[in-house]
Scaffold this motif. Structure first.
Motif, PDB file in Angstrom:
ATOM      1  N   ARG A  49     -41.968  63.552  37.318  1.00  0.00           N
ATOM      2  CA  ARG A  49     -41.020  64.143  38.265  1.00  0.00           C
ATOM      3  C   ARG A  49     -39.704  64.440  37.549  1.00  0.00           C
ATOM      4  O   ARG A  49     -39.225  63.633  36.762  1.00  0.00           O
ATOM      5  CB  ARG A  49     -40.782  63.187  39.432  1.00  0.00           C
ATOM      6  N   PRO A  50     -39.106  65.591  37.805  1.00  0.00           N
ATOM      7  CA  PRO A  50     -37.917  65.985  37.041  1.00  0.00           C
ATOM      8  C   PRO A  50     -36.678  65.179  37.405  1.00  0.00           C
ATOM      9  O   PRO A  50     -36.519  64.709  38.536  1.00  0.00           O
ATOM     10  CB  PRO A  50     -37.723  67.458  37.402  1.00  0.00           C
ATOM     11  N   ILE A  51     -35.802  65.045  36.429  1.00  0.00           N
ATOM     12  CA  ILE A  51     -34.458  64.499  36.602  1.00  0.00           C
ATOM     13  C   ILE A  51     -33.510  65.689  36.696  1.00  0.00           C
ATOM     14  O   ILE A  51     -33.566  66.598  35.864  1.00  0.00           O
ATOM     15  CB  ILE A  51     -34.075  63.609  35.394  1.00  0.00           C
ATOM     16  N   VAL A  52     -32.645  65.704  37.695  1.00  0.00           N
ATOM     17  CA  VAL A  52     -31.694  66.794  37.884  1.00  0.00           C
ATOM     18  C   VAL A  52     -30.291  66.261  37.601  1.00  0.00           C
ATOM     19  O   VAL A  52     -29.857  65.284  38.212  1.00  0.00           O
ATOM     20  CB  VAL A  52     -31.766  67.362  39.319  1.00  0.00           C
ATOM     21  N   VAL A  53     -29.603  66.900  36.651  1.00  0.00           N
ATOM     22  CA  VAL A  53     -28.248  66.482  36.277  1.00  0.00           C
ATOM     23  C   VAL A  53     -27.271  67.539  36.779  1.00  0.00           C
ATOM     24  O   VAL A  53     -27.405  68.721  36.450  1.00  0.00           O
ATOM     25  CB  VAL A  53     -28.120  66.319  34.747  1.00  0.00           C
ATOM     26  N   LEU A  54     -26.271  67.102  37.549  1.00  0.00           N
ATOM     27  CA  LEU A  54     -25.343  68.039  38.156  1.00  0.00           C
ATOM     28  C   LEU A  54     -24.089  67.293  38.595  1.00  0.00           C
ATOM     29  O   LEU A  54     -23.963  66.093  38.341  1.00  0.00           O
ATOM     30  CB  LEU A  54     -25.995  68.765  39.337  1.00  0.00           C
ATOM     31  N   ASN A  55     -23.150  67.982  39.239  1.00  0.00           N
ATOM     32  CA  ASN A  55     -21.944  67.296  39.691  1.00  0.00           C
ATOM     33  C   ASN A  55     -21.993  67.048  41.193  1.00  0.00           C
ATOM     34  O   ASN A  55     -22.838  67.597  41.905  1.00  0.00           O
ATOM     35  CB  ASN A  55     -20.672  68.051  39.289  1.00  0.00           C
ATOM     36  N   GLU A  56     -21.086  66.239  41.674  1.00  0.00           N
ATOM     37  CA  GLU A  56     -21.144  65.774  43.058  1.00  0.00           C
ATOM     38  C   GLU A  56     -21.053  66.913  44.061  1.00  0.00           C
ATOM     39  O   GLU A  56     -21.746  66.919  45.082  1.00  0.00           O
ATOM     40  CB  GLU A  56     -20.006  64.772  43.314  1.00  0.00           C
ATOM     41  N   SER A  70     -40.575  70.923  48.605  1.00  0.00           N
ATOM     42  CA  SER A  70     -41.465  69.765  48.422  1.00  0.00           C
ATOM     43  C   SER A  70     -41.698  69.484  46.941  1.00  0.00           C
ATOM     44  O   SER A  70     -42.809  69.174  46.513  1.00  0.00           O
ATOM     45  CB  SER A  70     -42.804  69.988  49.145  1.00  0.00           C
ATOM     46  N   VAL A  71     -40.618  69.627  46.154  1.00  0.00           N
ATOM     47  CA  VAL A  71     -40.686  69.297  44.725  1.00  0.00           C
ATOM     48  C   VAL A  71     -40.126  67.885  44.550  1.00  0.00           C
ATOM     49  O   VAL A  71     -38.924  67.668  44.700  1.00  0.00           O
ATOM     50  CB  VAL A  71     -39.869  70.294  43.882  1.00  0.00           C
ATOM     51  N   PRO A  72     -40.982  66.904  44.279  1.00  0.00           N
ATOM     52  CA  PRO A  72     -40.479  65.534  44.141  1.00  0.00           C
ATOM     53  C   PRO A  72     -39.652  65.368  42.872  1.00  0.00           C
ATOM     54  O   PRO A  72     -40.035  65.846  41.807  1.00  0.00           O
ATOM     55  CB  PRO A  72     -41.759  64.696  44.082  1.00  0.00           C
ATOM     56  N   THR A  73     -38.505  64.750  42.997  1.00  0.00           N
ATOM     57  CA  THR A  73     -37.643  64.494  41.853  1.00  0.00           C
ATOM     58  C   THR A  73     -37.626  63.003  41.540  1.00  0.00           C
ATOM     59  O   THR A  73     -37.891  62.159  42.398  1.00  0.00           O
ATOM     60  CB  THR A  73     -36.207  64.963  42.126  1.00  0.00           C
ATOM     61  N   SER A  74     -37.289  62.700  40.306  1.00  0.00           N
ATOM     62  CA  SER A  74     -37.190  61.309  39.875  1.00  0.00           C
ATOM     63  C   SER A  74     -35.790  60.770  40.150  1.00  0.00           C
ATOM     64  O   SER A  74     -35.628  59.735  40.805  1.00  0.00           O
ATOM     65  CB  SER A  74     -37.505  61.214  38.374  1.00  0.00           C
ATOM     66  N   HIS A  75     -34.769  61.471  39.646  1.00  0.00           N
ATOM     67  CA  HIS A  75     -33.382  61.049  39.827  1.00  0.00           C
ATOM     68  C   HIS A  75     -32.480  62.271  39.942  1.00  0.00           C
ATOM     69  O   HIS A  75     -32.748  63.314  39.319  1.00  0.00           O
ATOM     70  CB  HIS A  75     -32.891  60.215  38.629  1.00  0.00           C
ATOM     71  N   PHE A  76     -31.430  62.139  40.714  1.00  0.00           N
ATOM     72  CA  PHE A  76     -30.296  63.045  40.650  1.00  0.00           C
ATOM     73  C   PHE A  76     -29.184  62.304  39.927  1.00  0.00           C
ATOM     74  O   PHE A  76     -28.695  61.272  40.408  1.00  0.00           O
ATOM     75  CB  PHE A  76     -29.818  63.447  42.050  1.00  0.00           C
ATOM     76  N   VAL A  77     -28.819  62.787  38.756  1.00  0.00           N
ATOM     77  CA  VAL A  77     -27.774  62.159  37.953  1.00  0.00           C
ATOM     78  C   VAL A  77     -26.479  62.924  38.196  1.00  0.00           C
ATOM     79  O   VAL A  77     -26.393  64.126  37.939  1.00  0.00           O
ATOM     80  CB  VAL A  77     -28.138  62.180  36.454  1.00  0.00           C
ATOM     81  N   ILE A  78     -25.467  62.213  38.690  1.00  0.00           N
ATOM     82  CA  ILE A  78     -24.208  62.833  39.078  1.00  0.00           C
ATOM     83  C   ILE A  78     -23.179  62.638  37.967  1.00  0.00           C
ATOM     84  O   ILE A  78     -22.825  61.511  37.618  1.00  0.00           O
ATOM     85  CB  ILE A  78     -23.666  62.244  40.389  1.00  0.00           C
ATOM     86  N   GLU A  79     -22.712  63.758  37.415  1.00  0.00           N
ATOM     87  CA  GLU A  79     -21.662  63.723  36.392  1.00  0.00           C
ATOM     88  C   GLU A  79     -20.287  63.665  37.064  1.00  0.00           C
ATOM     89  O   GLU A  79     -19.965  64.551  37.865  1.00  0.00           O
ATOM     90  CB  GLU A  79     -21.720  64.968  35.522  1.00  0.00           C
ATOM     91  N   VAL A  91     -27.688  61.194  28.022  1.00  0.00           N
ATOM     92  CA  VAL A  91     -27.965  60.464  29.269  1.00  0.00           C
ATOM     93  C   VAL A  91     -29.439  60.584  29.634  1.00  0.00           C
ATOM     94  O   VAL A  91     -30.095  59.595  29.995  1.00  0.00           O
ATOM     95  CB  VAL A  91     -27.079  60.988  30.412  1.00  0.00           C
ATOM     96  N   ALA A  92     -29.982  61.804  29.559  1.00  0.00           N
ATOM     97  CA  ALA A  92     -31.389  62.012  29.891  1.00  0.00           C
ATOM     98  C   ALA A  92     -32.305  61.204  28.985  1.00  0.00           C
ATOM     99  O   ALA A  92     -33.265  60.576  29.450  1.00  0.00           O
ATOM    100  CB  ALA A  92     -31.722  63.502  29.799  1.00  0.00           C
ATOM    101  N   ALA A  93     -32.001  61.197  27.695  1.00  0.00           N
ATOM    102  CA  ALA A  93     -32.838  60.442  26.748  1.00  0.00           C
ATOM    103  C   ALA A  93     -32.809  58.961  27.051  1.00  0.00           C
ATOM    104  O   ALA A  93     -33.859  58.288  27.046  1.00  0.00           O
ATOM    105  CB  ALA A  93     -32.376  60.718  25.322  1.00  0.00           C
ATOM    106  N   HIS A  94     -31.633  58.413  27.318  1.00  0.00           N
ATOM    107  CA  HIS A  94     -31.536  56.982  27.636  1.00  0.00           C
ATOM    108  C   HIS A  94     -32.251  56.661  28.948  1.00  0.00           C
ATOM    109  O   HIS A  94     -32.924  55.627  29.054  1.00  0.00           O
ATOM    110  CB  HIS A  94     -30.070  56.563  27.720  1.00  0.00           C
ATOM    111  N   ARG A  98     -35.583  54.337  29.252  1.00  0.00           N
ATOM    112  CA  ARG A  98     -35.575  53.172  30.140  1.00  0.00           C
ATOM    113  C   ARG A  98     -36.751  53.194  31.108  1.00  0.00           C
ATOM    114  O   ARG A  98     -37.380  52.166  31.367  1.00  0.00           O
ATOM    115  CB  ARG A  98     -34.269  53.155  30.943  1.00  0.00           C
ATOM    116  N   GLU A  99     -37.071  54.367  31.640  1.00  0.00           N
ATOM    117  CA  GLU A  99     -38.103  54.481  32.665  1.00  0.00           C
ATOM    118  C   GLU A  99     -39.512  54.589  32.081  1.00  0.00           C
ATOM    119  O   GLU A  99     -40.473  54.097  32.683  1.00  0.00           O
ATOM    120  CB  GLU A  99     -37.832  55.715  33.538  1.00  0.00           C
ATOM    121  N   HIS A 100     -39.643  55.237  30.920  1.00  0.00           N
ATOM    122  CA  HIS A 100     -40.976  55.566  30.401  1.00  0.00           C
ATOM    123  C   HIS A 100     -41.213  55.131  28.957  1.00  0.00           C
ATOM    124  O   HIS A 100     -42.295  55.354  28.426  1.00  0.00           O
ATOM    125  CB  HIS A 100     -41.221  57.075  30.507  1.00  0.00           C
ATOM    126  N   GLY A 101     -40.196  54.572  28.307  1.00  0.00           N
ATOM    127  CA  GLY A 101     -40.359  54.129  26.934  1.00  0.00           C
ATOM    128  C   GLY A 101     -39.856  55.138  25.926  1.00  0.00           C
ATOM    129  O   GLY A 101     -39.729  56.332  26.234  1.00  0.00           O
TER     130      GLY A 101
END
Length: 353
Positions: A49-56, A70-79, A91-94, A98-101
């Motif tokens: 599931r994709p991680i979406v990085v964006l601002n608040e 209906s696209v399931p996401t893993s995380h919304f990362v708020i900058e 940030v995405a790599a870390h 953490r989640e998948h190794g």
């Protein structure tokens, strides 16, 4: 990566509703299109599931759009602040490590690109994944269709199976230089799409741009996390130097590999790009959007998000009308719209931004 403001597509693209959250090429927004490209796995690899990085300020609308598909996401990362693409990559790599190794592969995608041939894109991903699994940091090279001066270029080096070592990067050359690149047959447009092992890129960034890698890690470590929302630590992320992944990593590393990708790619960075990718031009070569009427007008892009707009006797122009602003430009000068936005900022005209 969905945090940009898309200033060159003003006045339609604004801070709270930037270009990637508009339906510009199809009936779907660009962030929806991007997510759908990686929604279905293939026989060769499994997309998580994709991680979406964006601002608040963009978060709520992006979430609503993806939930509607209906696209399931893993995380919304708020900058909390903008810090360019190197920080996003770190940030995405870390987070992925953490989640998948540390052996999990990260596909870093801008949310504002148009890719016509998704099957070919998946084929390029397969090639890149093979290289990345061996420790390479891969980028995707688009075969140039002309001496474009608004894109960066990648010169290929020695072959590595279906990929190549990167010889060098060149940022936005002058026209004669761009033409000389095309004449050699060894250059590609830099699509700004990357694929790498999470652990491999963390190690490389710690060597090449340690302040970015360390600040990004602290911002994630001290983030506020509720459900799928990750609010990066504002203090730690503000300490992160602002730099692009190209400059901070790709131009310095000896692990850079380019994968040729004939995928019908376009960077929808300016109004001319939208004109170029439009498949519904009229007999006079015009693109018409909204309530518009054109007379003796050719090879132009005319959009209205509100009132009736008429254009008479013009060629090669862009006309964009919203409820509070009007843009008129020569179609070849739409990269310079950013200067208008900068002037609005200097004038304090925040209501137009």
């Amino acid at each position: 990566m969905s945090g940009g403001s898309g200033t060159r597509l003003w006045p339609l693209s604004r801070t709270a509703h930037p270009k990637q959250l508009h339906a510009l090429v199809t009936e779907l927004s660009m962030v929806q299109e991007t997510a759908l490209r990686v929604a279905e796995s293939t026989k060769s690899f499994q997309f998580e599931r994709p991680i979406v990085v964006l601002n608040e300020i963009q978060h709520e609308l992006a979430r609503l759009q993806l939930e509607a598909m209906s696209v399931p996401t893993s995380h919304f990362v708020i900058e909390p602040v903008a810090r360019n693409t190197a920080a996003v990559a770190a940030v995405a790599a870390h987070l992925v490590a953490r989640e998948h190794g540390p052996d999990a592969l990260v596909l870093l995608l801008p949310a504002d690109h148009h890719i016509r041939d998704v099957a070919a894109f998946h084929g390029a991903i397969e090639t890149a994944a093979s290289a990345a699994s061996s420790g390479a940091i891969t980028t995707f090279g688009i075969k140039p269709t002309g001496p474009e001066t608004g894109y960066g270029y990648i010169e290929r080096g020695e072959p590595l199976g279906d990929a190549f070592q990167v010889e060098r990067f060149t940022e936005k050359p002058k026209l004669d230089v761009a033409q000389s690149f095309l004449d050699t047959g060894r250059y590609y447009w830099n699509a700004g799409i990357f694929l790498f092992g999470s652990g491999a890129v963390i190690r490389e960034m710690e060597q090449l741009c340690a302040p970015i890698a360390q600040a990004a890690k602290r911002a994630l470590t001290h983030a506020s996390e509720v459900s799928d929302e990750v609010n990066l630590c504002a203090e730690s992320f503000a300490d992160c130097p602002s730099n692009s992944f190209d400059y901070a990593v790709m131009e310095k590393t000896d692990k850079a590999v380019v994968v040729p990708a004939d995928i019908g790619w376009s960077d929808i960075g300016a109004w001319q790009a939208l004109f170029d990718v439009a498949e519904d031009k009229t007999a006079d070569g015009n693109v018409e959007r909204g309530d518009v009427h054109l007379v003796d007008t050719r090879d132009s892009y005319v959009m209205s998000a509100g009132p009736r707009v008429g254009v008479v006797g013009l060629t090669n122009v862009v006309v964009v009308v919203t409820d509070d602003a009007v843009l008129v430009s020569d179609i070849s000068r739409t990269q310079d719209v950013k200067s208008l936005v900068n002037a609005l900022k200097d004038e304090g005209r925040s209501e137009l931004l």
